[in-house]
Design a protein around this motif. Sequence first.
Motif, PDB file in Angstrom:
ATOM      1  N   ALA A 215      16.566   9.430  10.775  1.00 55.79           N
ATOM      2  CA  ALA A 215      17.414   8.274  10.456  1.00 55.79           C
ATOM      3  C   ALA A 215      17.352   7.936   8.974  1.00 55.79           C
ATOM      4  CB  ALA A 215      16.972   7.068  11.289  1.00 55.79           C
ATOM      5  N   ALA A 216      16.224   8.235   8.350  1.00 60.39           N
ATOM      6  CA  ALA A 216      16.063   7.977   6.918  1.00 60.39           C
ATOM      7  C   ALA A 216      16.704   9.067   6.064  1.00 60.39           C
ATOM      8  CB  ALA A 216      14.582   7.860   6.576  1.00 60.39           C
ATOM      9  N   GLY A 217      17.188  10.128   6.702  1.00 60.50           N
ATOM     10  CA  GLY A 217      17.804  11.233   5.968  1.00 60.50           C
ATOM     11  C   GLY A 217      16.807  12.090   5.221  1.00 60.50           C
ATOM     12  N   LEU A 218      15.579  12.185   5.752  1.00 65.77           N
ATOM     13  CA  LEU A 218      14.508  12.885   5.039  1.00 65.77           C
ATOM     14  C   LEU A 218      13.935  14.065   5.814  1.00 65.77           C
ATOM     15  CD1 LEU A 218      12.662   9.724   3.660  1.00 65.77           C
ATOM     16  CD2 LEU A 218      13.983  11.373   2.313  1.00 65.77           C
ATOM     17  N   SER A 219      14.626  14.505   6.848  1.00 71.54           N
ATOM     18  CA  SER A 219      14.102  15.596   7.682  1.00 71.54           C
ATOM     19  C   SER A 219      13.923  16.891   6.899  1.00 71.54           C
ATOM     20  CB  SER A 219      15.037  15.850   8.866  1.00 71.54           C
ATOM     21  OG  SER A 219      15.074  14.724   9.723  1.00 71.54           O
TER      22      SER A 219
ATOM     23  N   GLN B  52       0.831  -1.204   0.000  1.00 71.29           N
ATOM     24  CA  GLN B  52       0.000   0.000   0.000  1.00 71.29           C
ATOM     25  C   GLN B  52       0.867   1.256   0.000  1.00 71.29           C
ATOM     26  OE1 GLN B  52      -2.174  -0.930   3.561  1.00 71.29           O
ATOM     27  NE2 GLN B  52      -3.969  -1.647   2.442  1.00 71.29           N
ATOM     28  N   GLY B  53       1.926   1.230   0.806  1.00 70.16           N
ATOM     29  CA  GLY B  53       2.824   2.372   0.858  1.00 70.16           C
ATOM     30  C   GLY B  53       3.445   2.655  -0.492  1.00 70.16           C
ATOM     31  N   LYS B  54       3.867   1.597  -1.175  1.00 72.81           N
ATOM     32  CA  LYS B  54       4.485   1.793  -2.482  1.00 72.81           C
ATOM     33  C   LYS B  54       3.463   2.273  -3.502  1.00 72.81           C
ATOM     34  CE  LYS B  54       7.642  -0.012  -5.901  1.00 72.81           C
ATOM     35  NZ  LYS B  54       8.574  -1.071  -6.317  1.00 72.81           N
ATOM     36  N   PHE B  55       2.243   1.768  -3.418  1.00 72.91           N
ATOM     37  CA  PHE B  55       1.199   2.227  -4.337  1.00 72.91           C
ATOM     38  C   PHE B  55       0.998   3.732  -4.216  1.00 72.91           C
ATOM     39  CE2 PHE B  55      -3.157   3.467  -5.237  1.00 72.91           C
ATOM     40  CZ  PHE B  55      -3.346   2.953  -6.507  1.00 72.91           C
TER      41      PHE B  55
ATOM     42  N   ALA C 274       4.856   8.191   5.395  1.00 70.53           N
ATOM     43  CA  ALA C 274       5.529   9.426   4.977  1.00 70.53           C
ATOM     44  C   ALA C 274       6.882   9.125   4.346  1.00 70.53           C
ATOM     45  CB  ALA C 274       5.698  10.355   6.189  1.00 70.53           C
ATOM     46  N   ILE C 275       7.616   8.213   4.956  1.00 73.22           N
ATOM     47  CA  ILE C 275       8.927   7.841   4.430  1.00 73.22           C
ATOM     48  C   ILE C 275       8.786   7.144   3.075  1.00 73.22           C
ATOM     49  CG2 ILE C 275      10.927   6.324   4.840  1.00 73.22           C
ATOM     50  CD1 ILE C 275      10.660   7.086   7.824  1.00 73.22           C
ATOM     51  N   TRP C 276       7.750   6.347   2.916  1.00 71.13           N
ATOM     52  CA  TRP C 276       7.484   5.745   1.614  1.00 71.13           C
ATOM     53  C   TRP C 276       7.303   6.826   0.551  1.00 71.13           C
ATOM     54  CZ3 TRP C 276       8.196   2.012  -1.461  1.00 71.13           C
ATOM     55  CH2 TRP C 276       8.168   0.677  -1.061  1.00 71.13           C
TER      56      TRP C 276
END
Length: 235
Positions: A114-118, A55-58, A82-84
């Motif tokens: 941690a995901a580098g997306l801040s 679902q996240g990838k969709f 959100a990270i997806w």
Amino acid sequence: MSGSGGTANPAWTAVDAYSFSHCHPASRPNTTILENTLKATEEAGLPAIAVSPSQGKFLALHCRSHGVTHALEVGTLGGYSAIWLASANPHLVKLTTVEYDAHHVEVARKNIEAAGLSDRIEVIHGAALDVLPKLQEEVKAGKREKFGFVFIDADKVNNWNYFKMALEMVRPNSVICVDNVVRRGKLADADNTEEGVVGSRQVVENAGKEKGVDAVVLQTVGEKGYDGWLWALVE
């Protein structure tokens, strides 16, 4: 959040596991990030009600295929969806996500960092009923870009309130997705008075009457069980 689907059929779970492993192999750049997010969210004691990987990838692929540059999420949980959206969509400049629970906000911000997306994901702490009107004002004043996609995945009682406010902040031909509206088929049971079911029924019925909105409910099965979401195009 995807927590209303009940126990999943083993076949549904098996198909999710098989298909996702092939369509999103471990070699993809965001695989470790997403797995670490789920692990950290579980260790922090948050409920396991995030969207499934498929679902996240969709949702991420929808945003990518439509060139969405600014998106809004209502209901952050641990930041998995959100990270997806951000990690699988190079076009997405900014995702704004709103979360009421302070602990969830803390966990989500750590996961996003941690995901580098801040720098691309903004987590706003507060009740959406209070936060969304402020975002509306910023959009109207030109201080914030209009959104090209909205994902509503919070308390179901206020589904329609969130939907109505989102309508004022989206670009033409944008999509507003409301998760968990089918609720194991309870959506169609007129005698069911559970708050979440009534809230889901309200947004489905009202979206069909709303001028400039063309919507459909898609039932889903998978590792999260049986549920579905409202997919609404804002014309």
